[in-house]
Design a protein around this motif. Structure first.
Motif, PDB file in Angstrom:
ATOM      1  N   ALA A  11      52.646  40.169  30.039  1.00 41.45           N
ATOM      2  CA  ALA A  11      52.576  41.380  29.209  1.00 41.45           C
ATOM      3  C   ALA A  11      53.393  41.224  27.927  1.00 41.45           C
ATOM      4  CB  ALA A  11      53.058  42.598  29.996  1.00 41.45           C
ATOM      5  N   LEU A  12      54.579  40.601  28.055  1.00 39.30           N
ATOM      6  CA  LEU A  12      55.452  40.478  26.884  1.00 39.30           C
ATOM      7  C   LEU A  12      55.959  39.053  26.637  1.00 39.30           C
ATOM      8  CD1 LEU A  12      57.599  43.771  27.090  1.00 39.30           C
ATOM      9  CD2 LEU A  12      55.653  43.306  25.607  1.00 39.30           C
ATOM     10  N   SER A  13      55.712  38.144  27.552  1.00 40.76           N
ATOM     11  CA  SER A  13      56.085  36.736  27.339  1.00 40.76           C
ATOM     12  C   SER A  13      54.803  35.896  27.358  1.00 40.76           C
ATOM     13  CB  SER A  13      57.028  36.232  28.441  1.00 40.76           C
ATOM     14  OG  SER A  13      58.282  36.857  28.390  1.00 40.76           O
ATOM     15  N   PRO A  14      54.302  35.477  26.195  1.00 39.80           N
ATOM     16  CA  PRO A  14      53.043  34.734  26.138  1.00 39.80           C
ATOM     17  C   PRO A  14      53.065  33.450  26.970  1.00 39.80           C
ATOM     18  CG  PRO A  14      53.773  35.374  23.934  1.00 39.80           C
ATOM     19  CD  PRO A  14      54.885  35.715  24.870  1.00 39.80           C
ATOM     20  N   CYS A  15      54.252  32.890  27.226  1.00 41.81           N
ATOM     21  CA  CYS A  15      54.347  31.639  27.986  1.00 41.81           C
ATOM     22  C   CYS A  15      54.168  31.849  29.483  1.00 41.81           C
ATOM     23  CB  CYS A  15      55.684  30.962  27.716  1.00 41.81           C
ATOM     24  SG  CYS A  15      57.094  32.036  28.054  1.00 41.81           S
ATOM     25  N   SER A  16      54.139  33.102  29.939  1.00 41.25           N
ATOM     26  CA  SER A  16      53.989  33.355  31.373  1.00 41.25           C
ATOM     27  C   SER A  16      52.522  33.510  31.733  1.00 41.25           C
ATOM     28  CB  SER A  16      54.747  34.624  31.779  1.00 41.25           C
ATOM     29  OG  SER A  16      54.508  34.918  33.152  1.00 41.25           O
ATOM     30  N   GLU A  17      52.154  32.952  32.898  1.00 38.13           N
ATOM     31  CA  GLU A  17      50.771  33.078  33.347  1.00 38.13           C
ATOM     32  C   GLU A  17      50.628  34.179  34.399  1.00 38.13           C
ATOM     33  OE1 GLU A  17      50.496  29.746  36.835  1.00 38.13           O
ATOM     34  OE2 GLU A  17      50.400  29.011  34.777  1.00 38.13           O
ATOM     35  N   MET A  18      51.678  34.974  34.578  1.00 44.13           N
ATOM     36  CA  MET A  18      51.733  35.969  35.650  1.00 44.13           C
ATOM     37  C   MET A  18      51.691  37.383  35.063  1.00 44.13           C
ATOM     38  SD  MET A  18      54.865  36.166  38.374  1.00 44.13           S
ATOM     39  CE  MET A  18      56.194  36.183  37.155  1.00 44.13           C
ATOM     40  N   THR A  19      50.734  38.186  35.506  1.00 46.16           N
ATOM     41  CA  THR A  19      50.681  39.568  35.037  1.00 46.16           C
ATOM     42  C   THR A  19      51.785  40.360  35.737  1.00 46.16           C
ATOM     43  OG1 THR A  19      49.223  40.321  36.806  1.00 46.16           O
ATOM     44  CG2 THR A  19      48.160  39.421  34.814  1.00 46.16           C
ATOM     45  N   PRO A  20      52.141  41.527  35.196  1.00 47.32           N
ATOM     46  CA  PRO A  20      53.152  42.355  35.865  1.00 47.32           C
ATOM     47  C   PRO A  20      52.757  42.690  37.305  1.00 47.32           C
ATOM     48  CG  PRO A  20      52.825  43.114  33.628  1.00 47.32           C
ATOM     49  CD  PRO A  20      51.779  42.076  33.872  1.00 47.32           C
ATOM     50  N   ASP A  21      51.483  42.992  37.533  1.00 50.88           N
ATOM     51  CA  ASP A  21      51.048  43.305  38.901  1.00 50.88           C
ATOM     52  C   ASP A  21      51.183  42.103  39.822  1.00 50.88           C
ATOM     53  OD1 ASP A  21      50.142  46.128  39.098  1.00 50.88           O
ATOM     54  OD2 ASP A  21      48.889  45.534  37.396  1.00 50.88           O
ATOM     55  N   GLU A  22      50.854  40.928  39.319  1.00 52.49           N
ATOM     56  CA  GLU A  22      51.008  39.713  40.137  1.00 52.49           C
ATOM     57  C   GLU A  22      52.483  39.473  40.468  1.00 52.49           C
ATOM     58  OE1 GLU A  22      47.107  37.240  38.493  1.00 52.49           O
ATOM     59  OE2 GLU A  22      49.051  36.924  37.546  1.00 52.49           O
ATOM     60  N   MET A  23      53.358  39.710  39.504  1.00 52.45           N
ATOM     61  CA  MET A  23      54.792  39.543  39.745  1.00 52.45           C
ATOM     62  C   MET A  23      55.275  40.499  40.834  1.00 52.45           C
ATOM     63  SD  MET A  23      57.995  40.420  37.256  1.00 52.45           S
ATOM     64  CE  MET A  23      57.618  42.168  37.481  1.00 52.45           C
ATOM     65  N   ALA A  25      53.518  42.037  43.168  1.00 51.16           N
ATOM     66  CA  ALA A  25      52.937  41.698  44.472  1.00 51.16           C
ATOM     67  C   ALA A  25      53.676  40.517  45.088  1.00 51.16           C
ATOM     68  CB  ALA A  25      51.452  41.392  44.309  1.00 51.16           C
ATOM     69  N   ALA A  26      53.999  39.521  44.261  1.00 51.00           N
ATOM     70  CA  ALA A  26      54.724  38.345  44.756  1.00 51.00           C
ATOM     71  C   ALA A  26      56.125  38.742  45.223  1.00 51.00           C
ATOM     72  CB  ALA A  26      54.813  37.281  43.652  1.00 51.00           C
ATOM     73  N   ALA A  27      56.758  39.632  44.483  1.00 53.98           N
ATOM     74  CA  ALA A  27      58.117  40.073  44.844  1.00 53.98           C
ATOM     75  C   ALA A  27      58.107  40.773  46.199  1.00 53.98           C
ATOM     76  CB  ALA A  27      58.667  40.999  43.764  1.00 53.98           C
ATOM     77  N   VAL A  28      57.148  41.662  46.390  1.00 55.40           N
ATOM     78  CA  VAL A  28      57.030  42.374  47.664  1.00 55.40           C
ATOM     79  C   VAL A  28      56.750  41.370  48.779  1.00 55.40           C
ATOM     80  CG1 VAL A  28      55.600  44.017  48.963  1.00 55.40           C
ATOM     81  CG2 VAL A  28      56.311  44.557  46.602  1.00 55.40           C
ATOM     82  N   ASN A  29      55.892  40.433  48.484  1.00 59.08           N
ATOM     83  CA  ASN A  29      55.463  39.440  49.468  1.00 59.08           C
ATOM     84  C   ASN A  29      56.611  38.575  49.984  1.00 59.08           C
ATOM     85  OD1 ASN A  29      53.397  38.180  50.947  1.00 59.08           O
ATOM     86  ND2 ASN A  29      53.290  36.516  49.442  1.00 59.08           N
ATOM     87  N   VAL A  30      57.576  38.246  49.098  1.00 57.91           N
ATOM     88  CA  VAL A  30      58.705  37.415  49.548  1.00 57.91           C
ATOM     89  C   VAL A  30      59.912  38.264  49.966  1.00 57.91           C
ATOM     90  CG1 VAL A  30      58.020  35.364  48.242  1.00 57.91           C
ATOM     91  CG2 VAL A  30      59.565  37.028  47.181  1.00 57.91           C
ATOM     92  N   GLY A  31      59.691  39.569  50.097  1.00 53.88           N
ATOM     93  CA  GLY A  31      60.739  40.426  50.649  1.00 53.88           C
ATOM     94  C   GLY A  31      61.818  40.860  49.680  1.00 53.88           C
ATOM     95  N   LEU A  32      61.516  40.803  48.393  1.00 48.53           N
ATOM     96  CA  LEU A  32      62.505  41.279  47.419  1.00 48.53           C
ATOM     97  C   LEU A  32      62.510  42.813  47.396  1.00 48.53           C
ATOM     98  CD1 LEU A  32      61.966  38.858  44.379  1.00 48.53           C
ATOM     99  CD2 LEU A  32      63.738  38.762  46.138  1.00 48.53           C
ATOM    100  N   GLU A  33      63.680  43.360  47.089  1.00 53.43           N
ATOM    101  CA  GLU A  33      63.809  44.820  46.985  1.00 53.43           C
ATOM    102  C   GLU A  33      64.001  45.255  45.539  1.00 53.43           C
ATOM    103  OE1 GLU A  33      66.834  43.872  49.951  1.00 53.43           O
ATOM    104  OE2 GLU A  33      66.441  45.884  50.738  1.00 53.43           O
ATOM    105  N   GLY A  34      64.019  44.273  44.657  1.00 49.66           N
ATOM    106  CA  GLY A  34      64.143  44.579  43.236  1.00 49.66           C
ATOM    107  C   GLY A  34      63.836  43.349  42.409  1.00 49.66           C
TER     108      GLY A  34
END
Ligand SMILES: [Zn+2]
Ligand SMILES: [Zn+2]
Length: 208
Positions: A11-23, A25-34
């Motif tokens: 969304a704001l870093s052109p070098c990233s291939e990860m959308t905010p939603d993908e980020m 989802a991945a965070a929830v998936n690995v058990g992050l709380e923030g």
């Protein structure tokens, strides 16, 4: 509270291939709380960060990774996007004026391969790095650098008495959570996150 202190989205870093939603989802998936949004030279709006947080049910903290003449510096507690290239000193004045937190990001990335290794630079030489006098903390666990470079950063941080932090520096979903920060007490906002880091109320975990 398990969080990732350093992430980039497309969304704001052109070098990233990860959308905010993908980020998220991945965070929830690995058990992050923030998770922390630390885009290159851009700050997310509080409203948009809140929307993401509500949608996925985990905390979203806003920071920024500022490109300086002395390397990349992660900042929390400011809404100021830099105009032009700042020196670490100039950035530190902004950070201090807003009671923020400044972190040297991956300070020795690539150096052991291309610079320090060849020059046989040791920890005591690295202490003179002018960027390190303008930050509160140093990344000693960055998901994108080698273990050797992280260990070197850790030794330098110890020698200077700087706070040792970590983050994945994720630019893709698989990288989210590579270096986890475990806050001893949950942080509800950026101010509480800054206080937790400055008071060293956390531990680090290299997950990947
Ligand atoms: Zn960086
Ligand atoms: Zn980064």
């Amino acid at each position: 509270m398990r969080i990732d202190l350093h992430c980039h989205t497309s969304a704001l870093s052109p070098c990233s291939e990860m959308t905010p939603d993908e980020m998220m989802a991945a965070a929830v998936n690995v058990g992050l709380e923030g998770i922390c949004l630390t885009e290159h030279n851009r700050v997310w709006s509080a409203e948009k960060a809140d929307e993401l947080s509500q949608k996925y049910g985990i905390a979203v903290f806003r920071g920024i990774e500022v490109t300086t003449t002395g390397g990349d510096i992660l900042v929390f507690g400011t809404e100021t996007e830099p105009e032009g290239l700042l020196t670490p000193q100039q950035l530190k004045m902004i950070v201090d004026a807003e009671n923020g937190l400044a972190i040297a990001a991956h300070p020795f990335r690539g150096f052991l391969l291309f610079g320090f290794g060849m020059l046989q630079m040791n920890v005591s030489d690295a202490l003179d790095n002018p960027t390190l006098s303008q930050v509160h903390a140093v990344e000693v666990c960055n998901g994108k650098v080698t273990d050797e470079e992280n260990n070197f950063a850790g030794q330098v941080a110890d020698a200077l008495g700087l706070i040792k932090v970590g983050g994945s520096d994720a630019h893709s979903s698989e990288a989210v959570g590579a270096c986890v920060t475990i806050l001893h007490n949950p942080a509800r906002n950026e101010r509480e996150l800054i206080a937790a880091i400055l008071n060293r109320q956390f531990s680090l975990e290299r997950a990947k």
